[in-house]
Design a protein around this motif. Structure first.
Motif, PDB file in Angstrom:
ATOM      1  N   PHE A   1      35.332   3.658  16.999  1.00 32.96           N
ATOM      2  CA  PHE A   1      34.820   4.234  16.117  1.00 32.96           C
ATOM      3  C   PHE A   1      34.357   3.414  15.204  1.00 32.96           C
ATOM      4  O   PHE A   1      33.254   4.008  14.524  1.00 32.96           O
ATOM      5  CB  PHE A   1      35.761   4.239  15.245  1.00 32.96           C
ATOM      6  N   ILE A   2      34.509   1.840  15.288  1.00 34.95           N
ATOM      7  CA  ILE A   2      32.819   0.387  14.493  1.00 34.95           C
ATOM      8  C   ILE A   2      31.740   0.972  15.509  1.00 34.95           C
ATOM      9  O   ILE A   2      30.937   1.164  14.692  1.00 34.95           O
ATOM     10  CB  ILE A   2      33.977  -0.398  15.012  1.00 34.95           C
TER      11      ILE A   2
ATOM     12  N   THR B   1      47.156  -0.329  23.394  1.00 36.35           N
ATOM     13  CA  THR B   1      46.369  -0.555  23.736  1.00 36.35           C
ATOM     14  C   THR B   1      44.898   0.695  23.378  1.00 36.35           C
ATOM     15  O   THR B   1      44.006   0.444  23.422  1.00 36.35           O
ATOM     16  CB  THR B   1      46.315  -0.420  25.351  1.00 36.35           C
ATOM     17  N   TYR B   2      45.652   2.535  23.098  1.00 39.39           N
ATOM     18  CA  TYR B   2      45.124   2.886  22.303  1.00 39.39           C
ATOM     19  C   TYR B   2      44.203   3.102  21.507  1.00 39.39           C
ATOM     20  O   TYR B   2      43.009   3.034  21.385  1.00 39.39           O
ATOM     21  CB  TYR B   2      45.393   4.201  23.099  1.00 39.39           C
ATOM     22  N   VAL B   3      44.907   1.926  20.411  1.00 40.07           N
ATOM     23  CA  VAL B   3      44.701   2.115  19.487  1.00 40.07           C
ATOM     24  C   VAL B   3      43.123   0.809  18.936  1.00 40.07           C
ATOM     25  O   VAL B   3      42.186   0.892  18.014  1.00 40.07           O
ATOM     26  CB  VAL B   3      45.138   1.796  18.717  1.00 40.07           C
ATOM     27  N   ASN B   4      43.863  -0.017  19.940  1.00 37.88           N
ATOM     28  CA  ASN B   4      42.601  -0.752  19.847  1.00 37.88           C
ATOM     29  C   ASN B   4      41.138  -0.196  20.579  1.00 37.88           C
ATOM     30  O   ASN B   4      40.182  -1.053  20.359  1.00 37.88           O
ATOM     31  CB  ASN B   4      42.733  -2.479  21.205  1.00 37.88           C
ATOM     32  N   GLU B   5      41.630  -0.471  21.919  1.00 39.36           N
ATOM     33  CA  GLU B   5      40.441   0.433  21.961  1.00 39.36           C
ATOM     34  C   GLU B   5      39.429   1.848  21.333  1.00 39.36           C
ATOM     35  O   GLU B   5      38.156   1.715  21.685  1.00 39.36           O
ATOM     36  CB  GLU B   5      41.050   1.738  23.628  1.00 39.36           C
ATOM     37  N   MET B   6      39.907   2.727  20.871  1.00 41.63           N
ATOM     38  CA  MET B   6      39.731   3.529  19.529  1.00 41.63           C
ATOM     39  C   MET B   6      38.629   2.641  18.409  1.00 41.63           C
ATOM     40  O   MET B   6      37.948   3.273  17.817  1.00 41.63           O
ATOM     41  CB  MET B   6      40.208   4.067  19.168  1.00 41.63           C
TER      42      MET B   6
ATOM     43  N   GLU C   1      42.016  14.062  16.487  1.00 46.92           N
ATOM     44  CA  GLU C   1      42.171  14.204  17.319  1.00 46.92           C
ATOM     45  C   GLU C   1      43.226  12.607  18.041  1.00 46.92           C
ATOM     46  O   GLU C   1      44.211  12.573  18.594  1.00 46.92           O
ATOM     47  CB  GLU C   1      41.249  14.783  18.572  1.00 46.92           C
ATOM     48  N   TYR C   2      42.794  11.949  17.688  1.00 46.78           N
ATOM     49  CA  TYR C   2      42.846  10.598  18.205  1.00 46.78           C
ATOM     50  C   TYR C   2      44.417   9.819  17.314  1.00 46.78           C
ATOM     51  O   TYR C   2      45.113   9.613  17.845  1.00 46.78           O
ATOM     52  CB  TYR C   2      41.677   9.090  16.998  1.00 46.78           C
TER      53      TYR C   2
ATOM     54  N   GLU D   1      26.989  -8.811  18.146  1.00 49.33           N
ATOM     55  CA  GLU D   1      28.300  -9.225  19.314  1.00 49.33           C
ATOM     56  C   GLU D   1      29.984  -9.319  18.966  1.00 49.33           C
ATOM     57  O   GLU D   1      30.223 -10.504  19.701  1.00 49.33           O
ATOM     58  CB  GLU D   1      27.478 -10.639  19.815  1.00 49.33           C
ATOM     59  N   ILE D   2      30.028  -8.926  17.647  1.00 46.16           N
ATOM     60  CA  ILE D   2      31.344  -9.474  17.140  1.00 46.16           C
ATOM     61  C   ILE D   2      32.565  -9.162  18.327  1.00 46.16           C
ATOM     62  O   ILE D   2      33.735  -9.667  18.190  1.00 46.16           O
ATOM     63  CB  ILE D   2      31.307  -8.457  16.043  1.00 46.16           C
ATOM     64  N   PHE D   3      32.855  -7.994  18.887  1.00 44.50           N
ATOM     65  CA  PHE D   3      33.463  -8.374  20.201  1.00 44.50           C
ATOM     66  C   PHE D   3      33.299  -8.717  21.153  1.00 44.50           C
ATOM     67  O   PHE D   3      34.827  -8.979  22.285  1.00 44.50           O
ATOM     68  CB  PHE D   3      33.348  -6.709  20.556  1.00 44.50           C
TER      69      PHE D   3
END
Length: 532
Positions: free
Chosen positions: A493-494, A484-489, A505-506, A288-290
């Motif tokens: 990934f995690i 925004t994209y970095v935080n979403e990815m 691609e990222y 539940e870290i997110f």
């Protein structure tokens, strides 16, 4: 810098002035200042600040804990000493941004904003428009406490100097290393002893410790936090990231390459995410870290579920805080990196205090703000009045028992807020170790944890950079997409929802979003900060 501007001063702050003058540029031609009339109301030194009482109107953000300010011991005593009465326009912090913007747009402004939600871009935009007055000369002549700070910490001066060479605000600062190392890792010592393991010294040893915790009881949460960002800041130095501290969340300096870098496209960042993915997929990192927060983490620790957690202090552990200990040293990563990047700069917030064009007594206002930065004024701001709110014990500033151990079960922050305004505020003050003994950073275990990590913190720690209006407008547009994209990815990934085979691609996607422009703007701001 190409053009240097001298800054007037008296001998009392000569050394600090040399720092100010060395970093004050004139990138734009500035009109000559009109000769200032003698201020017959002002006492230039000592107390009271003014020969006759004055009233200043100030807007401030208000914590839910604080209630009305006008009757607080802090401000009553400050008025008695300084002769300055403040008429406070208090705005709940939840609506501070909206209220501040409305006042600025309508030109309905007070004499000063005191923790009034002024961000770095407000500071520059409204400073250049003349809404906020430049403070350079006022600092030199009427702010001896702040001038001493600039002498000791020249990086503060560089961090508050706008691109036009002017200073439009006094900042919030921290000199307490235990507070500035805001990301620490605390681990259950009893669980380590039960497993026959020592405190981990490498990321691989941490992995083995967390596995042992899980093997003992599948219901355990080996590692948790209030959020994933805290975990990343805590572990990033083991991969050589956040090499200049954590004020800038996306850029640091690659010492091997000798250049600034965007961390979230660096191969080292990919390795860090792979490590976190391994912890997450094996149930070693809180599932539940997110969605965690401080309340949820505290509840999990209280149930005896958490083996280790990242936080600035041990407050989430409550009565179980003695079960946890900090690392003995910064974790060493797989390539030998052993940096602790989870540290903030001395300069914490650039726009804590601005004086507006409506202010008829800017000299007295500067003296008033400077009073709380050191000496008796700092004691008054942080601790209140001896015998009423604090007492000296073993030569340390300690709150009286009714505040630090309230019989009705009120928290320390609730009790402090009855007479003071320091909890949850952004004011032009310095957070010092001497005032921290009754805070979360004052616990012996937390102080020791910080001391263990301090030798591994970066030698140079960046504040947030300041940008021109044009730079900021362009940067805002780029950041909306890139960050925004970095935080979403990062989350994808995690959690394993996106495989690492998609890494290239990222990276390519981020470059298409304008990464080169993003980095060019940061490079210009960095060069300005370095005085190039």
């Amino acid at each position: 810098m190409n053009h240097m501007k001298s800054v007037k001063t008296g001998m009392a702050v000569l050394m600090a002035t040399s720092v100010l003058a060395a970093c004050t540029s004139k990138e734009q031609a500035q009109p000559a200042e009109a000769p200032k009339k003698e201020n017959k109301l002002l006492n230039e030194t000592g107390l009271p600040i003014v020969k006759e009482p004055i009233t200043l109107k100030m807007m401030a953000g208000q914590s839910p804990l604080q209630g009305e300010w006008k009757d607080k011991l802090l401000w009553k005593e400050a008025e008695k000493r300084t002769g300055v009465h403040v008429d406070w326009n208090l705005v709940p912090q939840s609506s501070l941004e909206e209220k501040k913007n409305l006042l600025l747009a309508a030109n309905d402004i007070p004499d000063a904003f005191y923790g009034g939600g002024i961000n770095a871009q407000d500071m520059i935009t409204y400073g250049q428009q003349g809404v906020f007055i430049p403070l350079n000369d006022l600092i030199d002549k009427y702010a001896p406490n702040f001038s001493k700070i600039l002498q000791k910490h020249p990086e503060v001066l560089k961090g508050i100097t706008a691109p036009d060479g002017k200073i439009y605000a006094l900042p919030k600062m921290s000199s307490n290393i235990t507070h500035r190392i805001s990301s620490k890792l605390f681990i259950q010592q009893k669980w380590l002893d039960e497993a026959g393991l020592k405190m981990p010294g490498t990321t691989e040893e941490l992995y083995e410790v967390l596995k042992a915790f899980k093997a003992k009881d599948a219901e355990r949460i080996p590692m948790s936090s209030t959020d994933i960002g805290s975990v990343i800041r805590t572990l990033s130095g083991a991969w050589g990231l956040y090499s200049r501290g954590n004020a800038n969340a996306f850029v640091d300096y690659d010492d091997k390459a000798g250049a600034m870098r965007f961390m979230q496209t660096d191969p080292k960042y990919k390795e860090l995410l792979m490590y976190l993915n391994k912890l997450y997929s094996e149930g070693l990192l809180d599932k539940e870290i997110f969605t965690n927060n401080a309340t949820i983490l505290t509840a999990k620790i209280a149930k005896g579920q958490v083996g280790g957690f990242t936080n600035i202090n041990l407050v989430p552990a409550g009565q179980l805080k003695s079960n946890y200990a900090g690392l003995g040293a910064a974790l060493k990563g797989p390539s030998g990196d052993q940096n602790w990047g989870g540290i903030s700069p001395v300069l914490q917030n650039q726009g804590a205090f601005v004086i507006t064009k409506n202010n008829k007594n800017p000299e007295a206002t500067m003296r008033w703000a400077d009073y709380f930065l050191d000496g008796e004024g700092a004691v008054l701001y942080w601790m209140g009045v001896e015998g009423k709110t604090f007492e000296m014990k073993d030569n340390k500033y300690r709150f009286v028992q009714d505040i630090s151990n309230n019989k009705d079960g009120l928290t320390l922050d609730q009790m402090i807020s009855r007479e003071l305004v320091s909890p949850f505020s952004v004011h032009p003050i310095v957070r010092e170790e001497r005032f921290a003994w009754d805070t979360g950073e004052g616990a012996p275990e937390v102080i020791q944890a910080a001391k263990n990590l301090e030798p591994f913190t970066p030698k140079e720690i960046w504040p947030l950079f300041l940008f021109t209006k044009e730079e900021n407008d362009r940067l805002r547009a780029l950041s909306n997409d890139i960050q925004t994209y970095v935080n979403e990815m990062q989350t994808q990934f995690i959690m394993g929802k996106v495989p690492f085979s998609k890494w290239d691609e990222y990276v390519a996607t981020i470059k298409k979003m304008g990464l080169d422009d993003y980095m060019k703007i940061h490079q210009v701001a960095y060069d300005r900060y370095k005085g190039k």
